[in-house]
Design an enzyme around this catalytic site. Structure first.
Site, short mmCIF file in Angstrom:
data_model
loop_
_atom_site.label_atom_id
_atom_site.label_comp_id
_atom_site.label_asym_id
_atom_site.label_seq_id
_atom_site.Cartn_x
_atom_site.Cartn_y
_atom_site.Cartn_z
N LYS A 1 0.74 -1.13 0.05
CA LYS A 1 0.06 -0.01 -0.04
C LYS A 1 0.80 1.17 0.18
O LYS A 1 1.96 1.33 0.77
CB LYS A 1 -0.84 0.23 1.19
CG LYS A 1 -2.08 1.21 1.32
CD LYS A 1 -2.85 1.03 2.75
CE LYS A 1 -3.78 2.06 2.73
NZ LYS A 1 -4.79 1.92 3.88
N SER B 1 -9.80 1.91 2.92
CA SER B 1 -8.92 2.87 2.19
C SER B 1 -7.85 1.90 1.16
O SER B 1 -7.26 2.45 0.23
CB SER B 1 -7.94 3.72 3.02
OG SER B 1 -7.34 3.28 3.72
N SER C 1 -10.08 -0.52 6.94
CA SER C 1 -9.52 -0.21 5.71
C SER C 1 -8.89 -1.66 5.21
O SER C 1 -8.42 -1.48 4.15
CB SER C 1 -8.45 0.63 5.56
OG SER C 1 -8.98 1.98 5.56
N1 GLN Z 1 -13.06 4.06 6.16
C1 GLN Z 1 -12.44 4.64 7.34
C2 GLN Z 1 -12.11 6.14 7.40
O1 GLN Z 1 -12.40 6.71 6.58
C3 GLN Z 1 -11.39 3.72 8.04
C4 GLN Z 1 -10.09 4.06 7.28
C5 GLN Z 1 -8.95 3.26 7.44
O2 GLN Z 1 -9.33 2.05 8.06
N2 GLN Z 1 -7.92 3.89 7.23
O3 GLN Z 1 -11.65 6.65 8.25
#
Ligand code: GLN
Length: 485
Positions: free
Chosen positions: A79, A154, A178
């Protein structure tokens, strides 16, 4: 069977037995990648040439090695918020579009010492803030099961590239879901380890008390395999814990008989889509047949998890992102009349809308007049949510829930409504708040799209959730179906 259809574990054995060379493995995955990547856009940096170069080097090394590490010659995608020395690490942000780190994250260092082959840096929501990759400053990644839909986020790029079988393993990060949410949307395995299990050194910080690095794979064995390598105490991350790391590949084979599954009633309300509910319950039934017991439990404070998360995460983000000021590194605006204007124009031009929204919420909840009402209160609720889990784990060994309220949504469907987007994390955020490990395992399809089941474990007991996931995989061989074939 083509090499790209094989799991990392199978490939590892082939390489160890000198039946195939790392370059043959990497070439096979590159061939597959060339078919799928133009359609899914998972990579911010596609490192095809570098991967081939490294693979050739691994071929040479192989002839001299006495013992061959498990991930030797295995292609893995990373990532793009995980630091890679000499390789651009953008966080899918304009702010770091041309940023080249001078050091490797600990996880990358560990993979390197095994002799892995990096295939590319994957797309994400800018600074890991989002649930769809639509917040990437560059482009949106597509779901391999339906190119009109999001892969989740994400870590959408890391999930999509594994789901499309263009690489057997990838790393993501999970702050509120995410890893698990995109794994659910893409029909693969995704594990968020316990907070402190895997070093965060070199992970670009979003919300430091919630962030964890973890893997994606098509099989449970492959997640076990890479967890053996990346887990453990790191002196460069004071929040990583010195708790013995079992051999997960051995652990997953052990019996599940007599283990207790908790079903939290708060996660199975009338609002839950009936098809999703049926799929989870039938998976639980299968596990019951394997000798596990099922019990209803209550996690009463998890109903405040989203609110708690969307105070704590932005608060920490606003502090962590203060470093992007145009002075130290990254983007700097072209024209400015003084320092003040340089700061504000740099941040205005360098950050996207969602990141700005989080910074504003974060600075607001931390400001002196509101700190007690929001931030402090959220910290207290965090403790209550943690205690709910610890209490539940006095009675049960694992907790099973859906990973997401529904299947992958259409690109654009939620991007205009942040609240709708935030609600897609409703089942995942509480594990981060409580620091406990949780894994997504595919458990069926709804409207031809994958549905995920979440298995949550006791702190530092990744072994048990992996074991249950592995047992379930032996019943429902989800890895056999590959999209875009
Ligand atoms: N979707 C969540 C957010 O927008 C989690 C993101 C993540 O786990 N990095 O914060």
């Amino acid at each position: 069977m083509s090499l790209w259809k094989k799991s990392a574990l199978e490939l590892s054995n082939l390489i160890k037995n000198k039946e195939v060379k790392p370059s043959e493995v990497v070439e096979s995955f590159i061939e597959r990648k060339r078919q799928v990547e133009p359609k899914i856009n998972a990579y911010v940096s596609d490192l095809e040439e570098l991967a081939l170069q490294i693979a050739k080097k691994r071929d040479q090394e192989l002839t001299k090695l006495e013992s061959i590490p498990d991930l030797f010659g295995i292609p893995i995608a990373i990532k793009d918020n995980i630091s890679t020395k000499g390789i651009k690490t953008t966080c899918s942000s304009k702010m770091l579009e041309n940023f080249i780190p001078v050091y490797d994250a600990t996880v990358v260092e560990k993979l390197n010492s095994q002799g892995y082959v990096i295939t590319g840096k994957t797309n994400l929501d800018e600074f890991a803030m989002g649930s769809s990759t639509e917040n990437s400053a560059f482009f949106t990644t597509k779901n391999p099961w339906d190119l009109e839909r999001v892969p989740g986020g994400s870590s959408g790029g890391s999930a999509a590239i594994v789901a499309a079988s263009a690489v057997p393993l990838s790393l993501g990060s999970d702050t509120g879901g995410s890893i698990r949410q995109p794994a659910a949307f893409c029909g693969i395995v995704g594990l968020k380890p316990t907070y402190g299990r895997v070093s965060r050194y070199g992970l670009v910080a979003f919300a430091s008390s919630l962030d964890q690095i973890g893997p994606f794979s098509r099989t449970v064995e492959d997640t076990a395999l890479i967890m053996n390598v990346i887990s453990g105490k790191d002196n460069r991350d004071s929040t990583s814990k010195d708790i013995p790391v079992p051999n997960y590949l051995e652990e997953i084979k052990k019996d599940v008989k007599g283990l207790k599954i908790g079903i939290p009633k708060e996660f199975f309300t009338e609002d839950l889509n009936p098809q999703i509910k049926d799929l989870i319950f039938s998976a639980v039934k299968q596990l019951e047949k394997e000798g596990m017991f099922v019990e209803e439990i209550s996690l009463p404070h998890t109903k405040y998890a989203i609110e708690t998360y969307y105070i704590i995460a932005p608060a920490e983000a606003s502090s962590n992102l203060a470093r992007f000021d145009g002075v130290r590194y990254g983007y700097r605006t072209k024209e400015y009349k003084d320092l003040e204007e340089m700061y504000s124009k740099t941040r205005d031009e360098g950050f996207g809308n969602e990141v700005k929204r989080r910074i504003m919420i974060g600075t607001y909840v931390l400001s002196s007049g509101y700190y007690d009402a929001y931030y402090l209160k959220a910290q207290k609720v965090r403790t209550l949510i943690y205690q709910d889990y610890i209490k539940a784990f006095e009675k049960v060994d694992v907790i099973i829930t859906p990973t997401t309220p529904d299947v992958a949504f259409k690109i654009g469907e939620k991007s205009a409504d942040p609240i709708q987007m935030y609600l897609s994390d409703i089942f995942t955020v509480s594990a981060n708040i409580a620091t406990v490990p949780a894994i997504n395992v595919p458990c069926g399809f709804k409207d031809n799209l994958p549905v995920g089941m979440q298995i949550i474990g006791k702190p530092f007991d990744e072994a048990t959730i992996l074991k249950v996931a592995y047992r379930y995989q032996n019943i429902y061989r989800f890895y056999e179906k590959i999209p875009m074939e």
